[in-house]
Motif scaffolding. Structure first.
Motif, mmCIF file in Angstrom:
data_model
loop_
_atom_site.group_PDB
_atom_site.id
_atom_site.type_symbol
_atom_site.label_atom_id
_atom_site.label_comp_id
_atom_site.label_asym_id
_atom_site.label_seq_id
_atom_site.Cartn_x
_atom_site.Cartn_y
_atom_site.Cartn_z
ATOM 1 N N PRO A 180 0.797 -1.225 0.000
ATOM 2 C CA PRO A 180 0.000 0.000 0.000
ATOM 3 C C PRO A 180 0.834 1.282 0.000
ATOM 4 O O PRO A 180 0.425 2.277 -0.582
ATOM 5 N N ALA A 181 2.002 1.250 0.608
ATOM 6 C CA ALA A 181 2.852 2.444 0.645
ATOM 7 C C ALA A 181 3.318 2.842 -0.751
ATOM 8 O O ALA A 181 3.580 4.009 -1.018
ATOM 9 N N GLU A 182 3.416 1.868 -1.649
ATOM 10 C CA GLU A 182 3.830 2.137 -3.030
ATOM 11 C C GLU A 182 2.640 2.193 -3.983
ATOM 12 O O GLU A 182 2.795 2.528 -5.154
ATOM 13 N N GLY A 183 1.462 1.782 -3.514
ATOM 14 C CA GLY A 183 0.294 1.730 -4.391
ATOM 15 C C GLY A 183 0.364 0.569 -5.360
ATOM 16 O O GLY A 183 -0.170 0.613 -6.456
ATOM 17 N N SER A 184 1.033 -0.518 -4.941
ATOM 18 C CA SER A 184 1.247 -1.670 -5.811
ATOM 19 C C SER A 184 0.489 -2.883 -5.267
ATOM 20 O O SER A 184 0.685 -3.266 -4.117
ATOM 21 N N PHE A 185 -0.350 -3.473 -6.127
ATOM 22 C CA PHE A 185 -1.159 -4.625 -5.747
ATOM 23 C C PHE A 185 -1.234 -5.586 -6.920
ATOM 24 O O PHE A 185 -1.221 -5.169 -8.069
ATOM 25 N N THR A 186 -1.335 -6.883 -6.628
ATOM 26 C CA THR A 186 -1.501 -7.894 -7.664
ATOM 27 C C THR A 186 -2.653 -8.810 -7.278
ATOM 28 O O THR A 186 -2.662 -9.355 -6.175
#
Length: 134
Positions: A50-56
């Protein structure tokens, strides 16, 4: 630019991304065809930063639904042999075409249509600072 403003804006954007990914996953679960339940149960958000805004979002995460991509996108199953679990006898199966269900693509389309701004506003409800409407 004021660093506090940048922090509030970043927080709102990251919350929006996280809420969007969660909504896409939930919608893909709703759209996922169910025969045995293995495909639906194999889905999850497999990588989250979440800190990077990265999800898969992934299906077949535990190798229980190796056909996940075939069901989603469609394709051809080649001729092969199967073994009857009751009798133990092997028999041939002719190849066949599987029509794609596009449950992931449709989930994304569903989320980004209609109530998307409401989703973003709800994701940022109660946060200090700003909402981001896309």
């Amino acid at each position: 630019m004021n660093p506090v403003f940048i922090q509030y804006y970043r927080e709102a954007v990251l919350k929006s991304i996280q809420a969007t990914v969660q909504q896409i996953f939930e919608r893909s679960q709703e759209n996922c065809p169910v025969v045995s339940g293995d495909l639906r149960n194999s889905g999850s958000i497999t990588a989250a930063n979440p800190a990077e805004g990265s999800f898969t979002i992934s299906y077949n995460t535990d190798d229980s639904a190796p056909y996940a991509e075939l069901v989603d996108r469609g394709g051809t199953v080649p001729s092969h042999n199967r073994t009857n679990s009751r009798t133990g006898k092997t028999y041939g199966v002719n190849g066949y075409t599987v029509e794609g269900k596009f449950f992931m693509k449709n989930a994304i389309s569903d989320v980004f249509s209609g109530q998307y701004n409401l989703l973003i506003n709800n994701a940022n409800f109660g946060s200090t600072g700003y909402n981001v409407n896309l």
